[in-house]
Write a protein that holds these residues in place. Structure first.
Motif, PDB file in Angstrom:
ATOM      1  N   PRO A 127       0.808  -1.221   0.000  1.00  0.00           N
ATOM      2  CA  PRO A 127       0.000   0.000   0.000  1.00  0.00           C
ATOM      3  C   PRO A 127       0.846   1.278   0.000  1.00  0.00           C
ATOM      4  O   PRO A 127       1.956   1.329   0.517  1.00  0.00           O
ATOM      5  N   ASN A 128       0.262   2.313  -0.611  1.00  0.00           N
ATOM      6  CA  ASN A 128       0.789   3.681  -0.574  1.00  0.00           C
ATOM      7  C   ASN A 128       2.194   3.812  -1.157  1.00  0.00           C
ATOM      8  O   ASN A 128       3.008   4.620  -0.694  1.00  0.00           O
ATOM      9  N   VAL A 129       2.471   3.037  -2.188  1.00  0.00           N
ATOM     10  CA  VAL A 129       3.740   3.144  -2.906  1.00  0.00           C
ATOM     11  C   VAL A 129       3.571   4.101  -4.071  1.00  0.00           C
ATOM     12  O   VAL A 129       2.549   4.104  -4.762  1.00  0.00           O
ATOM     13  N   THR A 130       4.605   4.909  -4.305  1.00  0.00           N
ATOM     14  CA  THR A 130       4.615   5.840  -5.436  1.00  0.00           C
ATOM     15  C   THR A 130       5.738   5.461  -6.395  1.00  0.00           C
ATOM     16  O   THR A 130       6.883   5.268  -5.964  1.00  0.00           O
ATOM     17  N   VAL A 131       5.409   5.349  -7.683  1.00  0.00           N
ATOM     18  CA  VAL A 131       6.422   5.132  -8.715  1.00  0.00           C
ATOM     19  C   VAL A 131       6.238   6.222  -9.762  1.00  0.00           C
ATOM     20  O   VAL A 131       5.184   6.317 -10.409  1.00  0.00           O
ATOM     21  N   GLU A 132       7.257   7.062  -9.931  1.00  0.00           N
ATOM     22  CA  GLU A 132       7.143   8.265 -10.750  1.00  0.00           C
ATOM     23  C   GLU A 132       7.476   7.998 -12.221  1.00  0.00           C
ATOM     24  O   GLU A 132       7.999   6.936 -12.577  1.00  0.00           O
ATOM     25  N   PRO A 133       7.180   8.985 -13.100  1.00  0.00           N
ATOM     26  CA  PRO A 133       7.387   8.812 -14.537  1.00  0.00           C
ATOM     27  C   PRO A 133       8.822   8.400 -14.886  1.00  0.00           C
ATOM     28  O   PRO A 133       9.787   8.911 -14.314  1.00  0.00           O
ATOM     29  N   GLY A 134       8.922   7.481 -15.824  1.00  0.00           N
ATOM     30  CA  GLY A 134      10.237   7.037 -16.290  1.00  0.00           C
ATOM     31  C   GLY A 134      10.916   6.036 -15.386  1.00  0.00           C
ATOM     32  O   GLY A 134      11.967   5.490 -15.742  1.00  0.00           O
ATOM     33  N   ALA A 135      10.358   5.775 -14.224  1.00  0.00           N
ATOM     34  CA  ALA A 135      10.960   4.796 -13.310  1.00  0.00           C
ATOM     35  C   ALA A 135      10.573   3.387 -13.757  1.00  0.00           C
ATOM     36  O   ALA A 135       9.542   3.164 -14.395  1.00  0.00           O
ATOM     37  N   ARG A 136      11.404   2.417 -13.364  1.00  0.00           N
ATOM     38  CA  ARG A 136      11.158   1.038 -13.754  1.00  0.00           C
ATOM     39  C   ARG A 136      11.370   0.120 -12.546  1.00  0.00           C
ATOM     40  O   ARG A 136      12.407   0.206 -11.873  1.00  0.00           O
ATOM     41  N   VAL A 137      10.411  -0.755 -12.277  1.00  0.00           N
ATOM     42  CA  VAL A 137      10.487  -1.717 -11.183  1.00  0.00           C
ATOM     43  C   VAL A 137      10.326  -3.111 -11.776  1.00  0.00           C
ATOM     44  O   VAL A 137       9.317  -3.397 -12.429  1.00  0.00           O
ATOM     45  N   GLU A 138      11.317  -3.963 -11.563  1.00  0.00           N
ATOM     46  CA  GLU A 138      11.312  -5.290 -12.167  1.00  0.00           C
ATOM     47  C   GLU A 138      11.614  -6.352 -11.110  1.00  0.00           C
ATOM     48  O   GLU A 138      12.577  -6.211 -10.350  1.00  0.00           O
ATOM     49  N   SER A 139      10.793  -7.384 -11.061  1.00  0.00           N
ATOM     50  CA  SER A 139      11.055  -8.547 -10.205  1.00  0.00           C
ATOM     51  C   SER A 139      11.443  -8.125  -8.790  1.00  0.00           C
ATOM     52  O   SER A 139      12.440  -8.586  -8.230  1.00  0.00           O
ATOM     53  N   SER A 140      10.638  -7.252  -8.195  1.00  0.00           N
ATOM     54  CA  SER A 140      10.984  -6.676  -6.896  1.00  0.00           C
ATOM     55  C   SER A 140       9.795  -6.723  -5.941  1.00  0.00           C
ATOM     56  O   SER A 140       8.652  -6.956  -6.338  1.00  0.00           O
ATOM     57  N   ILE A 141      10.092  -6.465  -4.671  1.00  0.00           N
ATOM     58  CA  ILE A 141       9.085  -6.382  -3.615  1.00  0.00           C
ATOM     59  C   ILE A 141       9.234  -5.010  -2.971  1.00  0.00           C
ATOM     60  O   ILE A 141      10.289  -4.687  -2.406  1.00  0.00           O
ATOM     61  N   LEU A 142       8.196  -4.191  -3.056  1.00  0.00           N
ATOM     62  CA  LEU A 142       8.214  -2.862  -2.460  1.00  0.00           C
ATOM     63  C   LEU A 142       7.273  -2.840  -1.270  1.00  0.00           C
ATOM     64  O   LEU A 142       6.077  -3.110  -1.395  1.00  0.00           O
ATOM     65  N   PHE A 143       7.799  -2.528  -0.088  1.00  0.00           N
ATOM     66  CA  PHE A 143       6.987  -2.449   1.118  1.00  0.00           C
ATOM     67  C   PHE A 143       6.210  -1.130   1.151  1.00  0.00           C
ATOM     68  O   PHE A 143       6.404  -0.245   0.319  1.00  0.00           O
ATOM     69  N   GLU A 144       5.375  -0.990   2.177  1.00  0.00           N
ATOM     70  CA  GLU A 144       4.476   0.162   2.283  1.00  0.00           C
ATOM     71  C   GLU A 144       5.238   1.485   2.290  1.00  0.00           C
ATOM     72  O   GLU A 144       6.266   1.639   2.940  1.00  0.00           O
ATOM     73  N   GLY A 145       4.692   2.457   1.536  1.00  0.00           N
ATOM     74  CA  GLY A 145       5.224   3.818   1.560  1.00  0.00           C
ATOM     75  C   GLY A 145       6.514   4.034   0.801  1.00  0.00           C
ATOM     76  O   GLY A 145       7.088   5.129   0.854  1.00  0.00           O
ATOM     77  N   VAL A 146       6.987   3.060   0.062  1.00  0.00           N
ATOM     78  CA  VAL A 146       8.200   3.240  -0.741  1.00  0.00           C
ATOM     79  C   VAL A 146       7.909   4.223  -1.872  1.00  0.00           C
ATOM     80  O   VAL A 146       6.821   4.235  -2.454  1.00  0.00           O
ATOM     81  N   ALA A 147       8.897   5.062  -2.199  1.00  0.00           N
ATOM     82  CA  ALA A 147       8.784   5.989  -3.323  1.00  0.00           C
ATOM     83  C   ALA A 147       9.944   5.760  -4.279  1.00  0.00           C
ATOM     84  O   ALA A 147      11.107   5.781  -3.864  1.00  0.00           O
ATOM     85  N   VAL A 148       9.622   5.532  -5.539  1.00  0.00           N
ATOM     86  CA  VAL A 148      10.635   5.358  -6.581  1.00  0.00           C
ATOM     87  C   VAL A 148      10.553   6.584  -7.484  1.00  0.00           C
ATOM     88  O   VAL A 148       9.571   6.777  -8.208  1.00  0.00           O
ATOM     89  N   ARG A 149      11.569   7.429  -7.409  1.00  0.00           N
ATOM     90  CA  ARG A 149      11.528   8.716  -8.100  1.00  0.00           C
ATOM     91  C   ARG A 149      11.821   8.570  -9.606  1.00  0.00           C
ATOM     92  O   ARG A 149      12.191   7.511 -10.091  1.00  0.00           O
ATOM     93  N   ARG A 150      11.658   9.685 -10.317  1.00  0.00           N
ATOM     94  CA  ARG A 150      11.771   9.722 -11.777  1.00  0.00           C
ATOM     95  C   ARG A 150      13.057   9.072 -12.280  1.00  0.00           C
ATOM     96  O   ARG A 150      14.147   9.371 -11.788  1.00  0.00           O
ATOM     97  N   GLY A 151      12.886   8.196 -13.245  1.00  0.00           N
ATOM     98  CA  GLY A 151      14.040   7.622 -13.928  1.00  0.00           C
ATOM     99  C   GLY A 151      14.792   6.556 -13.155  1.00  0.00           C
ATOM    100  O   GLY A 151      15.749   5.980 -13.662  1.00  0.00           O
ATOM    101  N   ALA A 152      14.379   6.269 -11.929  1.00  0.00           N
ATOM    102  CA  ALA A 152      15.087   5.258 -11.136  1.00  0.00           C
ATOM    103  C   ALA A 152      14.730   3.856 -11.634  1.00  0.00           C
ATOM    104  O   ALA A 152      13.678   3.632 -12.232  1.00  0.00           O
ATOM    105  N   VAL A 153      15.635   2.919 -11.358  1.00  0.00           N
ATOM    106  CA  VAL A 153      15.420   1.523 -11.738  1.00  0.00           C
ATOM    107  C   VAL A 153      15.625   0.646 -10.498  1.00  0.00           C
ATOM    108  O   VAL A 153      16.650   0.760  -9.814  1.00  0.00           O
ATOM    109  N   VAL A 154      14.642  -0.201 -10.209  1.00  0.00           N
ATOM    110  CA  VAL A 154      14.743  -1.157  -9.111  1.00  0.00           C
ATOM    111  C   VAL A 154      14.582  -2.551  -9.712  1.00  0.00           C
ATOM    112  O   VAL A 154      13.538  -2.880 -10.269  1.00  0.00           O
ATOM    113  N   SER A 155      15.626  -3.356  -9.613  1.00  0.00           N
ATOM    114  CA  SER A 155      15.618  -4.666 -10.257  1.00  0.00           C
ATOM    115  C   SER A 155      16.046  -5.752  -9.269  1.00  0.00           C
ATOM    116  O   SER A 155      17.090  -5.636  -8.623  1.00  0.00           O
TER     117      SER A 155
END
Length: 407
Positions: free
Chosen positions: A335-363
Motif C-alpha cells: 500500500p501507498n507506494v509511489t512510482v514516478e514517470p520514467g521509473a522502472r520496477v522489475e522482479s521486486s518487492i516494495l513495502f508500504e510507503g516506498v517511493a521510486v523517483r523519476r528515472g530510477a530503476v529497481v531490479s
C-alpha cells in the motif's frame, strides 16, 4: 459434549527473532514482517485458525514485539467475540517460572502453563507464527481425537536437499512415528521416495495432560527445552503413541503449498510464487480467506504521463498506490507506494510507503518500508555501488532496509 473446537486451545509461537531475515527483522519480529503486499506473515496462521473454527488463541511473543502486538490488536481483535469465550490474547515473557526470557519452544509453553490451568482444554494445538500456508486444523484435530495418540505432528514431504532444516521422522503404514531427529545431517529417506524425507511442519496437537507432564519433566532437565530436539524424541523413545498427520490444503488433497520463509531468498522466492501464471498459493480464494489489516487508503491509481506510457505486467498492486508513467513488471507492491514517470520496477518487492523517483530503476530487490529511491538511481545487486552500500542475498537479490537514506 463440547465440539472439538471448544475442547482445544491454540498456542502460537510468534517470538522468533528471524535473524536470517535480517535486515527485514531489524525493527520487527519475523511474524510481523510484511508479505504479499497487504499482509503480514502472522496473518496466514491466524486466518487458518479462524477458518478452522478455532477462536481460543494465545499468541506467545518476545523479540521486538510492539509492531506485532499493534497489528494483532488493530486487525484481529474484531474477529473474536469475548462474550462467547473467544479470544486472541498476547503473551510476552513475564518471567513467571524463572527470571529469563523464553529459552526454547517448549519453555515458552511451560512459562505460560497457567493458561492451560485456566482454560482447561482437552487438546492443545501448538503452531508457528512464521509460515505461509493454508490448513484446516479441525481435520487434524478430529484425526488426533480418534487416534488415541498423545501427540500428532503435522508433516510434509521435503526434498532431501532441504530436509536437514527440519525435524525428520520415520513413520509406519499407520502413520505412527517410530523415530524423530531434529535437523539431521543425514535425513532418513521415505520408503519408495528416495528424493524425499518426512519433515515436521512445527504443528503439534497434544493431549493436555501429556503436554503438561512432558513440559514439567523437561523443565527439570538440562536440555534445549525444544519440542523438536527434546520433547518429541523423548515421547517417541518412551513408546508413547505419537502420530504423523500428512499436510494438504483444505479440500485440496493434491495441493500442499507450505513455506518456511526463514531466509531472504526463500522470502523472495515465495513472492515470486504468487506471480506465477497459476500460483501454487492462491490469495484469491473466497473459500479460505486470508484476513489482513488494510490501511485507510484510496484505490490504486494507474495513469500515463504525457511523454511516458504506463506499463504494468504480472504484478500485485495494493491500495493507495500511485503509478504514473512508470513500468512495473513481475513485482509485488504494498500500500501507498509511489512510482514516478520514467521509473522502472522489475522482479521486486516494495513495502508500504516506498517511493521510486523519476528515472530510477529497481531490479530484483526487496525495498523495506518508507525507503525513497532517488531520481535516476539504479538499485540492483549487479551494480558496484549497490554491493558496497547494502546487503545482497546469495542469489543476488538486493535488500534495502527500513530507514536507509540513499544518495
Amino acid at each position: 459434549m463440547k465440539s472439538l473446537d471448544r475442547r482445544a486451545v491454540v498456542m502460537i509461537l510468534a517470538g522468533g527473532q528471524g535473524s536470517r531475515l535480517y535486515p527485514l527483522t531489524k525493527y520487527r519480529a519475523k511474524p510481523a514482517v510484511p508479505f504479499g503486499g497487504s499482509y503480514r506473515i502472522i496473518d496466514f496462521t491466524l486466518s487458518n485458525c479462524l477458518n478452522s473454527g478455532l477462536t481460543r488463541i494465545f499468541l506467545l511473543t518476545q523479540y521486538r514485539s510492539i509492531t506485532l502486538h499493534r497489528h494483532v490488536q488493530n486487525c484481529w481483535s474484531s474477529y473474536v467475540i469475548p462474550a462467547l469465550g473467544q479470544f486472541i490474547d498476547l503473551a510476552p515473557p513475564q518471567q513467571k517460572t524463572h527470571a529469563t526470557w523464553y529459552m526454547g519452544t517448549a519453555d515458552a509453553i511451560y512459562q505460560n502453563i497457567e493458561f492451560l490451568e485456566q482454560t482447561r482444554p482437552e487438546y492443545v494445538l501448538i503452531l508457528s507464527g512464521d509460515h505461509v500456508y493454508k490448513m484446516d486444523y479441525g481435520e487434524m484435530l478430529e484425526t488426533h481425537a480418534q487416534s488415541g495418540a498423545v501427540l500428532t505432528v503435522g508433516c510434509i514431504e521435503a526434498p532431501i536437499g532441504e530436509a536437514s532444516r527440519f525435524g525428520v521422522m520415520e513413520a509406519d503404514e499407520n502413520f505412527q512415528i517410530r523415530s524423530f531427529i531434529e535437523k539431521p545431517t543425514d535425513p532418513k529417506l521415505m520408503p519408495g521416495k528416495p528424493d524425499f524425507a518426512l519433515a515436521s511442519m512445527g504443528i503439534y496437537i497434544f493431549n493436555t495432560d501429556a503436554l503438561v507432564k512432558a513440559l514439567i519433566d523437561d523443565a527439570r532437565r538440562d536440555s534445549d527445552h525444544d519440542f523438536g530436539k527434546n520433547i518429541i524424541p523423548r515421547l517417541v523413545d518412551s513408546h508413547e503413541q505419537v502420530n504423523a498427520f500428512p499436510f494438504h490444503e483444505p479440500n485440496r488433497p493434491d495441493r500442499n503449498y507450505w513455506r518456511d520463509i526463514g531466509t531472504l531468498d526463500s522470502f523472495y522466492g515465495a513472492h515470486q510464487d504468487l506471480l506465477k501464471p497459476e500460483p501454487p498459493f492462491d490469495l484469491y480464494s473466497s473459500e479460505w480467506p486470508i484476513r489482513a489489516l488494510h490501511p485507510p487508503a484510496p484505490p490504486a491509481r494507474l495513469l500515463s504521463d504525457g511523454e511516458t506510457q504506463l506499463s504494468i505486467d504480472n504484478s500485485l498492486l495494493s491500495s493507495g498506490c500511485l503509478l504514473r508513467g512508470a513500468a512495473v513488471r513481475d513485482s509485488v507492491v504494498a500500500p501507498n507506494v509511489t512510482v514516478e514517470p520514467g521509473a522502472r520496477v522489475e522482479s521486486s518487492i516494495l513495502f508500504e510507503g516506498v517511493a521510486v523517483r523519476r528515472g530510477a530503476v529497481v531490479s530484483r530487490a526487496i525495498v523495506d518500508k518508507g525507503v525513497v529511491i532517488p531520481p535516476n538511481r539504479r538499485i540492483s545487486s549487479e551494480t558496484p555501488e549497490s554491493v558496497q552500500e547494502f546487503k545482497a542475498t546469495e542469489s543476488g537479490v538486493a535488500v534495502i532496509p527500513k530507514g536507509m537514506i540513499l544518495s
